[in-house]
Design a protein around this motif. Structure first.
Motif, PDB file in Angstrom:
ATOM      1  N   SER A 128     -14.254   3.339   0.456  1.00 45.08           N
ATOM      2  CA  SER A 128     -14.397   2.972  -0.955  1.00 45.08           C
ATOM      3  C   SER A 128     -14.022   1.512  -1.120  1.00 45.08           C
ATOM      4  O   SER A 128     -13.396   0.902  -0.244  1.00 45.08           O
ATOM      5  N   ILE A 129     -14.395   0.973  -2.238  1.00 43.88           N
ATOM      6  CA  ILE A 129     -14.079  -0.427  -2.505  1.00 43.88           C
ATOM      7  C   ILE A 129     -12.568  -0.646  -2.533  1.00 43.88           C
ATOM      8  O   ILE A 129     -12.075  -1.733  -2.219  1.00 43.88           O
ATOM      9  N   ASP A 130     -11.814   0.401  -2.869  1.00 45.58           N
ATOM     10  CA  ASP A 130     -10.348   0.294  -2.878  1.00 45.58           C
ATOM     11  C   ASP A 130      -9.785   0.000  -1.489  1.00 45.58           C
ATOM     12  O   ASP A 130      -8.685  -0.551  -1.364  1.00 45.58           O
ATOM     13  N   MET A 131     -10.527   0.374  -0.440  1.00 48.66           N
ATOM     14  CA  MET A 131     -10.045   0.169   0.925  1.00 48.66           C
ATOM     15  C   MET A 131      -9.886  -1.307   1.276  1.00 48.66           C
ATOM     16  O   MET A 131      -9.245  -1.645   2.275  1.00 48.66           O
ATOM     17  N   LEU A 132     -10.432  -2.185   0.456  1.00 54.63           N
ATOM     18  CA  LEU A 132     -10.236  -3.615   0.689  1.00 54.63           C
ATOM     19  C   LEU A 132      -8.764  -3.993   0.586  1.00 54.63           C
ATOM     20  O   LEU A 132      -8.342  -5.024   1.118  1.00 54.63           O
ATOM     21  N   GLN A 133      -7.965  -3.159  -0.089  1.00 55.02           N
ATOM     22  CA  GLN A 133      -6.526  -3.413  -0.227  1.00 55.02           C
ATOM     23  C   GLN A 133      -5.700  -2.685   0.841  1.00 55.02           C
ATOM     24  O   GLN A 133      -4.476  -2.827   0.881  1.00 55.02           O
ATOM     25  N   ALA A 134      -6.341  -1.896   1.690  1.00 53.28           N
ATOM     26  CA  ALA A 134      -5.589  -1.035   2.608  1.00 53.28           C
ATOM     27  C   ALA A 134      -4.804  -1.811   3.648  1.00 53.28           C
ATOM     28  O   ALA A 134      -3.670  -1.442   3.982  1.00 53.28           O
ATOM     29  N   GLU A 135      -5.377  -2.879   4.179  1.00 57.06           N
ATOM     30  CA  GLU A 135      -4.669  -3.655   5.204  1.00 57.06           C
ATOM     31  C   GLU A 135      -3.366  -4.210   4.652  1.00 57.06           C
ATOM     32  O   GLU A 135      -2.311  -4.155   5.318  1.00 57.06           O
TER      33      GLU A 135
END
Length: 297
Positions: A96-103
């Motif tokens: 999901s686009i939210d995964m851009l914050q996962a790192e």
């Protein structure tokens, strides 16, 4: 009914931080080949770019409202089962686009684990102030690379979990590799792959030292092979670098790209492609290694 040597699914992370290796196409077609043999597959798109989510025809899921895979990794692992999307060949945990914050979140989580277990005199709650979801309560051990592992432990009914990792090194990739314990390496038959694979091995060694785990290499998929002297030289290098692992050769075929565009693996299309045999061999080798004894498709 699939037969497996244990009650737990085999987990495999398809990983290489070098871009352009066709990593996602390899992951989708390996999953499709396993399904073609009658295996129940859960596909996890761990890449924030969501290429596998798109390549499985699930673009709308990438833009879904929370909770998403990001929340399962950074807040509540038990959410994972609610995120499963059905596909004709496999179940999918979409990116999901939210995964851009996962790192960023996983880096904060790992720092919390380090300062709490190594007594650096830093308040873990202070670090949590830099995160969106992560709190000291969500970090359970001396590292925070076990979030996907804990999330996967909440779902059942699968023979295989195939994880498509991000095309970069970092905590998110480490999380996928830690959860899987086994890697499949897609690589191009070009000289730049030597350095990329050496860096991958260094990354795996560092992760093993941090977590005390061991990662097994299941093989290399030499992708988009052409008949050139460089390709022949690199195939020899792959064999020498991985003497105990198979090296599969996948040649360039438009049919594989067409299947991707259609949102499926080559096994779910009506088009015949000789490279399907290579992916079938990958799946058969995995079945042998992980204890599946019958083809049930």
């Amino acid at each position: 009914m699939s037969r497996h040597a244990t009650t737990d699914p085999a987990r495999i992370c398809v990983t290489n931080a070098k871009g352009g290796t066709g990593k996602t196409t390899v992951a989708i077609n390996v999953a499709g080949a396993l399904n073609d043999r009658g295996r129940d597959v859960l596909f996890v798109d761990l890449d924030p770019q969501g290429n596998a989510t798109e390549g499985l025809g699930l673009t709308d899921a990438y833009d879904a409202q929370p909770p998403t895979l990001f929340d399962a990794l950074t807040r509540d692992p038990s959410l994972l089962g609610d995120l499963v999307v059905e596909h004709e060949e496999m179940d999918v945990i979409p990116s999901s686009i939210d995964m851009l914050q996962a790192e960023h979140e996983l880096t904060i989580a790992d720092l919390i684990a380090r300062v709490r277990t190594q007594d650096h005199g830093v308040d873990p709650a202070a670090l949590a102030g830099f995160a969106l979801n992560v709190t000291p309560e969500t970090v359970t051990g001396d590292h925070a690379l076990d979030t996907l592992d804990r999330a996967l432990s909440t779902v059942s009914g699968y023979d295989y979990v195939i994880i498509d990792s991000p095309p970069f090194y970092g905590k998110l990739t480490d999380t996928g590799v830690f959860a899987a314990g086994h890697i499949l390496i897609p690589a191009l038959a070009e000289a730049t792959s030597e350095r990329a694979i050496e860096l991958l091995m260094d990354q795996m060694a560092a992760m093993e030292r941090q977590t005390g785990t061991t990662v097994g290499t299941l093989g290399v998929v030499a992708n988009r092979i052409e008949t050139t002297s460089e390709d022949e030289m690199m195939l020899e290098w792959f064999d020498a670098a991985f003497p105990d692992s198979p090296v599969w050769e996948v040649r360039k075929r438009v049919a594989l790209q067409r299947a991707y565009t259609e949102g499926k693996s080559i096994f779910a299309t009506d088009e015949r492609c000789d490279m399907a045999e290579v992916f079938s061999d990958v799946a058969a080798t995995f079945d042998e290694q992980f204890g599946y004894t019958e083809v049930t498709a």
